[in-house]
Design an enzyme around this catalytic site. Sequence first.
Site, PDB file in Angstrom:
ATOM      1  N   ASP A 306       1.291   5.842 -24.834  1.00 23.41           N
ATOM      2  CA  ASP A 306       1.392   4.972 -23.527  1.00 23.41           C
ATOM      3  C   ASP A 306       0.506   3.957 -23.333  1.00 23.41           C
ATOM      4  OD1 ASP A 306       3.611   5.670 -22.420  1.00 23.41           O
ATOM      5  OD2 ASP A 306       2.973   7.376 -21.538  1.00 23.41           O
ATOM      6  N   ASP A 343      -7.654  -6.982   0.067  1.00 26.84           N
ATOM      7  CA  ASP A 343      -6.653  -6.366  -1.060  1.00 26.84           C
ATOM      8  C   ASP A 343      -7.663  -5.317  -1.607  1.00 26.84           C
ATOM      9  OD1 ASP A 343      -5.309  -5.692  -2.852  1.00 26.84           O
ATOM     10  OD2 ASP A 343      -5.015  -7.737  -3.763  1.00 26.84           O
ATOM     11  N   GLU A 347      -6.851  -4.733  -8.814  1.00 24.26           N
ATOM     12  CA  GLU A 347      -6.690  -6.157  -9.202  1.00 24.26           C
ATOM     13  C   GLU A 347      -7.230  -7.131  -8.064  1.00 24.26           C
ATOM     14  OE1 GLU A 347      -4.257  -4.039  -9.369  1.00 24.26           O
ATOM     15  OE2 GLU A 347      -3.028  -4.148 -11.281  1.00 24.26           O
ATOM     16  N   PHE A 376       0.942  -6.962   0.551  1.00 25.23           N
ATOM     17  CA  PHE A 376       1.950  -7.360  -0.358  1.00 25.23           C
ATOM     18  C   PHE A 376       3.115  -6.375   0.079  1.00 25.23           C
ATOM     19  CE2 PHE A 376       4.109  -5.767  -4.208  1.00 25.23           C
ATOM     20  CZ  PHE A 376       4.176  -6.847  -4.960  1.00 25.23           C
ATOM     21  N   ALA A 378       7.249  -5.532  -1.213  1.00 23.66           N
ATOM     22  CA  ALA A 378       8.316  -5.959  -2.477  1.00 23.66           C
ATOM     23  C   ALA A 378       9.283  -6.985  -2.181  1.00 23.66           C
ATOM     24  CB  ALA A 378       8.998  -4.828  -2.467  1.00 23.66           C
ATOM     25  N   THR A 380       8.288 -10.259  -0.337  1.00 26.66           N
ATOM     26  CA  THR A 380       7.664 -11.342  -0.449  1.00 26.66           C
ATOM     27  C   THR A 380       6.855 -11.267  -2.000  1.00 26.66           C
ATOM     28  OG1 THR A 380       5.629 -10.533   0.228  1.00 26.66           O
ATOM     29  CG2 THR A 380       7.110 -11.586   1.923  1.00 26.66           C
ATOM     30  N   ARG A 381       6.451 -10.073  -2.585  1.00 32.43           N
ATOM     31  CA  ARG A 381       5.861  -9.942  -3.995  1.00 32.43           C
ATOM     32  C   ARG A 381       4.526 -10.981  -4.014  1.00 32.43           C
ATOM     33  NH1 ARG A 381       9.539 -11.652  -8.311  1.00 32.43           N
ATOM     34  NH2 ARG A 381       8.026 -10.872  -9.622  1.00 32.43           N
ATOM     35  N   LYS A 394      -1.536 -15.242  -2.582  1.00 32.41           N
ATOM     36  CA  LYS A 394      -1.391 -15.116  -4.193  1.00 32.41           C
ATOM     37  C   LYS A 394      -0.307 -14.395  -4.396  1.00 32.41           C
ATOM     38  CE  LYS A 394      -4.990 -11.512  -4.192  1.00 32.41           C
ATOM     39  NZ  LYS A 394      -4.263 -10.492  -4.009  1.00 32.41           N
ATOM     40  N   ASP A 530       9.887  11.906 -18.790  1.00 34.30           N
ATOM     41  CA  ASP A 530       9.397  12.105 -20.319  1.00 34.30           C
ATOM     42  C   ASP A 530       9.884  13.255 -20.922  1.00 34.30           C
ATOM     43  OD1 ASP A 530       7.851   9.698 -20.325  1.00 34.30           O
ATOM     44  OD2 ASP A 530       6.358  10.574 -19.292  1.00 34.30           O
TER      45      ASP A 530
END
Lengths: 697, 567
Positions: A306, A343, A347, A376, A378, A380-381, A394, A530
């Site tokens: 992975d 945030d 990231e 954030f 889903a 508007t992303r 951003k 999996d």
Amino acid sequence: MSHSKSASIMDAGILWPAMGGAFRKLDPRTLVRNPVMFVVAIVSALTTVLFIRDLITGGGDLRFTLQIIIWLWFTVLFANFAEAVAEGRGKAQADSLRKARTETQAKLLAGDDRTKFKLVPGTSLKVGDIVLVEAGDIIPSDGEVVEGVASVNEAAITGESAPVIRESGGDRSAVTGGTQVLSDWIRVRITAASGQTFLDRMISLVEGAERQKTPNEIALNILLVGMTLIFVLATATIPSFASYSGGYISVTVLVALFVTLIPTTIGALLSAIGIAGMDRLVRFNVLAMSGRAVEAAGDVDTLLLDKTGTITLGNRQATEFRPVKGVSEQELADAAQLASLADETPEGRSIVVLAKEKYAIRARDMATLHASFVPFTAQTRMSGVDIDGSSIRKGAVDSVLAHVNQSTVAGGGARPGSDTVRDLQAIADSIAKSGGTPLAVERDGRLLGVVHLKDIVKGGIRERFAELRKMGIRTVMITGDNPMTAAAIAAEAGVDDFLAQATPEDKLKLIRDEQAKGKLVAMCGDGTNDAPALAQADVGVAMNTGTVAAREAGNMVDLDSDPTKLIEIVEIGKALLMTRGSLTTFSIANDVAKYFAIIPAMFAVFYVAPGQTTGPLQALNIMHLATPQSAILSAIIFNALIIIALIPLSLRGVKYRAIGAGALLSRNLLVYGLGGIVVPFVGIKLIDMAVTALGLA
Amino acid sequence: MTMNGWIQILVFCGIVILLVKPLGGYMHRVFSGDRTPLSLIFGPLERGLYRICGTSDREEQHWTSYAVAMLLFNLAGFLVLYVLQRLQGGLPYNPASMSAVDAALAFNTAASFMTNTNWQNYAGEGTMSYLVQMAGLTVQNFVSAATGIAIAMALIRGFARASGKSIGNFWVDMTRATLYVLLPLCVVLTLVYVWLGMPQTLGPYVDATTLEGAKQTIALGPVASQVAIKMLGTNGGGFFNANAAHPFENPDAISNLIQMVSIFAIGAALTNVFGRMVGNQRQGWAILASMGVLFIAGVAVCYWAEAAGNPLVHALGIDGGNMEGKETRFGIAASALFAVITTAASCGAVNAMHDSFTALGGMIPLINMQLGEVIVGGVGAGFYGILMFILIAVFVAGLMVGRTPEYLGKKIEAKEVKMAMLAILCLPLAMLVFTAISVVLPSAVASIGNSGPHGFSEILYAYTSAAANNGSAFGGLSGNTPWYNITIGIGMLMGRFLVIIPALAIAGALAAKKTVPASAGTFPTDGPLFVGLLVGVIIIVGGLTFFPALAVGPIVEHLAMIHGQTF
């Protein structure tokens, strides 16, 4: 489980019980599992009976015969001892595991009300029962969390004392019997009946109680039996040859020759090698459900890894700010940092850190700025901040573009097809091509530029893959990324191939395709989806943090849940096979010297010319061993002692080196083949000198 | 040793090596069913034979059916040969009026020729009619050789195929081996031999008056044709009792060279067929190189021992090598070389008496056979023999590189190891056990010509030669007794079929397996490392078993000779 990986191979706690074990294993029912040593035991018993007969009737060279008999039995005992030592290490671990498997009371729930439970003994639980486990309780058996979230101390099985989170749904729902809930409560559906829990299986695995011979071990045993039969023929025909030549060979001497010629060294150490191989994995905190799986690990041709967590660090990080024309890097960095202040994603934090490190923009306090965070979603992303009427966003390039287009038609320069948009898109494309993720930033409808988020390939992983390539193993990276990003990361990490936008079905198909080409595939996984791939793979390593389904499907469980370990697992598998091969070679090569010790000793009395004391075959005594008796005794002593001398090597294993098969073979042939021819010449000569000096023969 | 002697040896090796590729390529075409120039002539005949047998070249057999077909065919050949010998007195082509062959001898001879051994407990010119020689012995010379080639092809297919059920068709392989390989080459060789002066006649023996005025009967017969197949098919059964030492069977140095080359030609070329069928000719060359190393080592020791001669003879003032039992027209080098070739392959023809070799010189032929005649070996037999050793070598070596052993992409597992060990085990079983019984059996010991270790070697050589399906005799042993006829016969059957059946089982098991693509983790089996490994395994696994027996035979004889003791 003990984490003292540095524990000495030979510590007294294991050696003493193993000595007792060596005698207990003289039981014919145990011995018969090892054909070579069984044969040695039979001929030892035969010689002993003959010795007793001679003792009564008073014939033969009793002192010499007795010494041979003692060393014959030592040969058997040393073999038993080797096995007992190997098992002893597992037993010690099993004992510490057993402590975790204490009698527990389970809170059996009848309905949804979690205050209404009945206290029952943990052993009475059946599969499907729902129990409540609260802070401080020991989880009574393996199960799946159906409700709630709790921190659990799994030190009993993993040795790791930091608690882990177990929650219902998702990939962290499996709990193991014997572990302890530290906080909160969970409702657990029992998935294993008493005696069949993960802990029980671990105990029997590390103890070697369920040990079955692996396919390769069976094949090697056949070879050893074949060699033994060949030497039965070689020695059983000697009395008649001797009789023709006018001589006589005693049964004791024949047995001594026979035992030294048959591959006792590898015969004695074979099962110890197998147990030690499993044990090495256990010390490495990986549990192999069968020896077959360990062997298969050595054979693996294709490794599915992975991307996230194995090849790259778990999170992407900001590595640069790329403004569009007319915007300075400073301005972009400032806006990006503002947008990321609140945030908490890795990231987001990496953007704040980068802006600070590269442009010395200090992180500011949200409250003093009167800024409100826009999280954030889903839909508007995007995420960002609103500060005093000004807004910064951003997010994914297309979302930001859409947002800019929609909100500020008058913003200027941001219309689709405008220079700025084209510039932004060009930057974003180049970042995507290099394997990065572009994150667009805008302020009040004005496009500022792009933040380059990058997957950070783990340090040293490239070298590991180069090593794997030398072993002949192909690495395939599995990722949910798009093909372009995947290709870039694959190139950077140096994997041989990648599977982008992979679904569980794709994984399964990839494994089947590889297997159809005759290849063995290894993979690791943790999620329920999996499970089919784990079951299909020849070596499926399930993460201990994973779901019950995944743990059931794999044939190994990694207690540390570290997917990088696959590589070491392969090396351990290879070391196991190499140890077998090397000691077999050594064992067979030893025969040359033993012939030169015993044949002249047996045949020196034939065809003695008039006026001579020894016959012509004395010339074969190239080691100049003192007397025929000392020669035979030295050979049998060497044969027994070499078993003891090689126990550490068989437990530790011959180290695997990724230097290519040809180089590896010539190395091992030199060490164990040539060494196997030379060492006994030296060893037997030294023992002969000692035997003579001590006046034993 | 002389420069001239070594040049002879090198010329021989050079010719054999030059023949490997063309002959290998041709045989590869033949067994793949491709058209060859000879298809024009033999094609219709081939198809006709298949129609008679009720088979076709497209029909393939599972290994068990293949084995049953092979056994039935050999049984039939055995019975025909036995009956022909027993009834020869009343059958035609018997100008010398030979009477029926004794039952035990007929059993021995039938087993001998059916198994490609050609051990002869009889003198050809004094026992067998022309009919038996041609319709019995020569036919078996062809079909026993063809059987060997067929088995080798089946085993090669096992390696070359992946996930298959069948390993070829025995009848097709037999037919093709005989029609396209053995027959045409023999026709050419026969003509060459006739040109070199060998007799080829069905006329009666000739009476001549010698210089002293005595009458001497000179045996003749269809010699050239039988010699052609006896060498090419590694049969070795001489038309005359003196075999290739007889001037009619081997007139001069040229015929000697051609015969030596023809012993090795097909066996060596099969390594190339193997390489072609598994898609890498280097694999074949590596096997041939292993054989070559063992061969050159054998030749060097044998030639050295013979050239050095006997110190006891030197002490009498007679210098030079050991010429006892050798033909002056061949000399020491060509005799030593012939002895090594004939025992490396399972030929067994002799151009000198091995009994008269020095102890060490005579030990080399013994060792060659005890190793299972895998140094080029009998046609087909040598090749499937060495593959057994390869499986063992690869098994041990494969483990040492940390993988389940594989050879040419085929995993070597319990079944293959078991079968290979069975095949390897049967040789010491037959060689050592029968020797052990015979050397203590007074009636058997009575047959030997010399006492002491040399007599021991005579018995050991007989059973070794039988079980290895070689057929050469050490000499000195009067083998035509019921005990030797029967036990040597059994030894030959064991040495043949206890190897063939495991070999076919391996072929079946391998054919069914997937072929794993090679990677950097698989160790290369086409380089010098593999050659060295294989040589080591052959010597240690195949040879060490016989060390005690060799010690009380040739080794003690040699050491005693140094001390001035002879037997």
